[in-house]
Write a protein that holds these residues in place. Structure first.
Motif, PDB file in Angstrom:
ATOM      1  N   ALA A  78       4.976 -12.064   1.022  1.00 16.89           N
ATOM      2  CA  ALA A  78       5.462 -10.811   1.609  1.00 16.89           C
ATOM      3  C   ALA A  78       4.795 -10.531   2.953  1.00 16.89           C
ATOM      4  O   ALA A  78       5.035  -9.486   3.565  1.00 16.89           O
ATOM      5  CB  ALA A  78       5.195  -9.646   0.650  1.00 16.89           C
ATOM      6  N   PRO A  82      10.413 -12.428   1.542  1.00 15.67           N
ATOM      7  CA  PRO A  82      10.298 -11.185   0.766  1.00 15.67           C
ATOM      8  C   PRO A  82      11.091 -11.194  -0.542  1.00 15.67           C
ATOM      9  O   PRO A  82      10.625 -10.666  -1.561  1.00 15.67           O
ATOM     10  CB  PRO A  82      10.841 -10.124   1.731  1.00 15.67           C
ATOM     11  CG  PRO A  82      10.654 -10.705   3.090  1.00 15.67           C
ATOM     12  CD  PRO A  82      10.855 -12.180   2.923  1.00 15.67           C
ATOM     13  N   ARG A  93       9.380 -10.694  -4.209  1.00 18.98           N
ATOM     14  CA  ARG A  93       9.728  -9.669  -5.216  1.00 18.98           C
ATOM     15  C   ARG A  93      10.061 -10.309  -6.561  1.00 18.98           C
ATOM     16  O   ARG A  93       9.716  -9.770  -7.625  1.00 18.98           O
ATOM     17  CB  ARG A  93      10.902  -8.820  -4.713  1.00 18.98           C
ATOM     18  CG  ARG A  93      10.541  -7.905  -3.547  1.00 18.98           C
ATOM     19  CD  ARG A  93      11.671  -6.945  -3.220  1.00 18.98           C
ATOM     20  NE  ARG A  93      12.804  -7.624  -2.595  1.00 18.98           N
ATOM     21  CZ  ARG A  93      12.945  -7.818  -1.287  1.00 18.98           C
ATOM     22  NH1 ARG A  93      11.998  -7.416  -0.452  1.00 18.98           N
ATOM     23  NH2 ARG A  93      14.024  -8.409  -0.794  1.00 18.98           N
ATOM     24  N   TRP A 149       3.359  -5.029   2.765  1.00 18.71           N
ATOM     25  CA  TRP A 149       3.387  -5.028   1.300  1.00 18.71           C
ATOM     26  C   TRP A 149       4.187  -3.844   0.760  1.00 18.71           C
ATOM     27  O   TRP A 149       4.871  -3.954  -0.247  1.00 18.71           O
ATOM     28  CB  TRP A 149       1.961  -5.022   0.752  1.00 18.71           C
ATOM     29  CG  TRP A 149       1.236  -6.307   1.002  1.00 18.71           C
ATOM     30  CD1 TRP A 149       1.776  -7.547   1.068  1.00 18.71           C
ATOM     31  CD2 TRP A 149      -0.169  -6.460   1.245  1.00 18.71           C
ATOM     32  NE1 TRP A 149       0.806  -8.484   1.327  1.00 18.71           N
ATOM     33  CE2 TRP A 149      -0.402  -7.854   1.438  1.00 18.71           C
ATOM     34  CE3 TRP A 149      -1.249  -5.590   1.320  1.00 18.71           C
ATOM     35  CZ2 TRP A 149      -1.671  -8.365   1.703  1.00 18.71           C
ATOM     36  CZ3 TRP A 149      -2.523  -6.098   1.586  1.00 18.71           C
ATOM     37  CH2 TRP A 149      -2.713  -7.472   1.763  1.00 18.71           C
ATOM     38  N   ASN A 186       8.013  -4.695   1.722  1.00 18.84           N
ATOM     39  CA  ASN A 186       8.592  -5.873   1.071  1.00 18.84           C
ATOM     40  C   ASN A 186       8.429  -5.901  -0.441  1.00 18.84           C
ATOM     41  O   ASN A 186       9.217  -6.548  -1.135  1.00 18.84           O
ATOM     42  CB  ASN A 186       7.991  -7.145   1.664  1.00 18.84           C
ATOM     43  CG  ASN A 186       8.359  -7.323   3.126  1.00 18.84           C
ATOM     44  OD1 ASN A 186       9.443  -6.931   3.548  1.00 18.84           O
ATOM     45  ND2 ASN A 186       7.454  -7.912   3.903  1.00 18.84           N
ATOM     46  N   LEU A 187       7.390  -5.223  -0.952  1.00 21.62           N
ATOM     47  CA  LEU A 187       7.128  -5.270  -2.392  1.00 21.62           C
ATOM     48  C   LEU A 187       7.203  -3.899  -3.048  1.00 21.62           C
ATOM     49  O   LEU A 187       7.214  -3.803  -4.285  1.00 21.62           O
ATOM     50  CB  LEU A 187       5.735  -5.867  -2.659  1.00 21.62           C
ATOM     51  CG  LEU A 187       5.502  -7.318  -2.237  1.00 21.62           C
ATOM     52  CD1 LEU A 187       4.052  -7.715  -2.516  1.00 21.62           C
ATOM     53  CD2 LEU A 187       6.454  -8.256  -2.969  1.00 21.62           C
TER      54      LEU A 187
END
Length: 536
Positions: free
Chosen positions: A317, A357, A361, A400, A403-404
């Motif tokens: 990420a 990304p 995930r 982070w 993307n997460l």
């Protein structure tokens, strides 16, 4: 070296407080107001800072490259990174590669003119290994010597593998034939100190009785440090009579432009200007790729980074190129593994964890935490002041989150004590790290940072298969086979994602034209003794 990701200046022991220096510089005295009672036309002058933590100046406890002006050891590197004799004039190695016999120079003296003996070396190394001193580096650099680990653990009063045959002959027995052993003796932990000086008081480092090419003659906190050439130096008196460090004097570039310093580091925001051929200072610019790797450590022993899928997710990420372009203004190289370019074993075919990304995930969902919603609160520990969040950490935290869907809390630890707290385990699940080569061998990265038994393995990463491979590589005498093993080890490390590799740094320095003999060295060497001034 525990390289507070740091080392990019000539006197890298001062780089520990470079950021603090910049913070305080606005209220500091101007450089022109500084009064040093020596002829500055006979001195090479640097800017710098100082640490409030005296352990930073002790060769046995420093996390930096140490003060190689004042202290020295049995061996050293020259500006071309060739291993050279230093206090030891010659040595022999037994046929089985485990016994080294060093012959000390007859003219090697401390700065008070006392001759250096084999017993001084033993004292210095046993002091470094003493539980009372609690050195975080001794096992890394001296741990191959028989008996060091036992002494460090409090199980012995002396290092059994050391023997003074006579005043000038030292016998050292190591636990296995290791081709890199001599290279480790260039690190400050192996430097020689004077027992009487050390036992004079806790502030002995302010008046050190070393063996190096320069004597520390004056240290006025927040103003300057003055070194004077050691005319009795066993390798010959340095050509430059004085070295001066102006403490907290201001911005390096401006000091260079006004002629107040002779060598200056160039900050990120000034690099483009210096790279422009039309810039008057462009001809003074010296550049090079450091043997350094930046990374962020995941504590593999704490949730959620005890799950490899979480570690990989956080790595994938992270957009390295965007990070370099935006935060570092394009002035770094992307790092996908531990070995920096220029290090033996660097592998252009290494397969890294690319920015992805969507896959990140998915990996987070596959982890035992089931996704972002199942993660515990995450704390990122950084060196800093107050609640200030540095741009590099802010950029990672933002990636982070975007993307997460993970929010990271950031805590700061005061710069001068940052690494002491990290080694003590007082940190969050993520913390800032980085490593610069102490010697040009991949063992210094793969084994030192990622073997489960290494003191520098701050994230607690453990892979028995990797340990076995690294232990085999330690004693492999065939260079080609060794390199192949370390490349295999590197791929295993990358695949397990114990850390997030970020960048390899680039050095930019300005050097006045009257400073002769200056060369870029990716590993810190006592460069001043190879330099001279012409027409200052």
């Amino acid at each position: 070296m525990v390289k507070n990701f740091k080392k990019s200046f000539v006197l890298s022991f001062l780089a520990l407080t470079l950021v603090l220096s910049l913070v305080l510089s606005t209220s500091a005295k101007t450089a022109s107001a500084l009064q040093v009672d020596i002829p500055l036309d006979q001195a090479i002058v640097y800017g710098g800072g100082e640490s409030t933590n005296l352990r930073d100046y002790d060769p046995a406890t420093t996390y930096s490259s140490g003060n190689k002006l004042v202290f020295s050891g049995l061996v050293s590197f020259d500006p071309r990174l060739n291993l050279t004799p230093d206090i030891a004039e010659t040595w022999e190695v037994s046929e089985d590669g485990t016994v080294y016999t060093f012959h000390l120079r007859e003219n090697a003296r401390f700065h008070n003119n006392r001759f250096v003996t084999a017993k001084d070396v033993i004292y210095s190394w046993e002091r470094a290994a003493s539980p009372q001193l609690a050195s975080d580096t001794v096992l890394t650099y001296l741990g191959d010597i028989v008996g060091v680990r036992e002494m460090a653990a409090g199980q012995a009063d002396h290092i059994s593998g050391l023997q003074a045959i006579n005043d000038l002959t030292l016998q050292v027995t190591i636990d296995a034939p290791k081709p890199y052993f001599l290279l480790k003796l260039t690190f400050p932990t192996a430097f020689v100190v004077d027992q009487e000086n050390v036992e004079s008081g806790e502030e002995w480092v302010r008046t050190p009785n070393g063996t190096g090419p320069y004597r520390l003659t004056e240290w006025k906190s927040f103003e300057y440090i003055v070194y004077e050439a050691n005319l009795d130096f066993y390798l010959g008196a340095p050509s430059i009579p004085y070295v001066v460090i102006k403490l907290y004097a201001g911005d390096d570039l401006r000091l260079f432009e006004t002629g107040d310093v002779d060598v200056a580091g160039v900050g990120i925001y000034d690099i483009d200007r210096m790279l422009d051929p039309s810039e008057p200072l462009h001809s003074h610019l010296v550049t090079g790729v450091n043997l350094c790797t930046g990374y962020v450590v995941f504590d593999n022993t704490q949730p959620p980074f005890d799950d490899a899928n979480v570690r990989k997710a956080f790595s994938m990420a992270f957009d390295r190129q965007r990070y370099i372009d935006v935060v570092l203004r394009g002035q770094a190289l992307p790092a996908i593994g531990p070995y920096p370019p220029g290090l033996p074993g660097f592998n252009y075919e290494l397969k890294g964890l690319d920015y992805d990304p969507e896959q990140a995930r998915e990996l987070l969902k596959q982890s035992k935490y089931g996704g972002a919603e199942g993660l515990p609160p995450i704390v990122y520990t950084n060196g800093g002041i107050g609640s200030y969040v540095s741009s590099d950490v802010a950029a990672m935290a933002e990636m982070w989150e975007q993307n997460l869907g993970v929010t990271v809390n950031i805590e700061n630890i005061e710069y001068n004590y940052y690494y002491e707290q990290i080694y003590s385990g007082n940190h969050g699940q993520i913390f800032s790290g980085g490593w610069c080569a102490d010697y040009p061998d991949p063992e210094n990265f793969a084994d030192v940072l990622f073997h489960s038994g290494s003191n520098q393995n701050q994230g607690g990463y453990s892979n028995p298969a990797l340990d076995a491979l690294l232990e085999q590589a330690r004693v492999e005498q065939d260079v080609t086979k060794r390199i192949a093993m370390y490349q295999q080890a590197e791929q295993m490390i990358v695949d397990d994602a114990p850390v997030l590799f970020t960048t390899h740094s680039i050095s930019y320095q300005l050097v006045q034209p009257y400073v002769k003999g200056f060369v870029f060295t990716p590993i810190t060497v006592p460069l001043e003794r190879y330099m001279w001034l012409d027409g200052k």
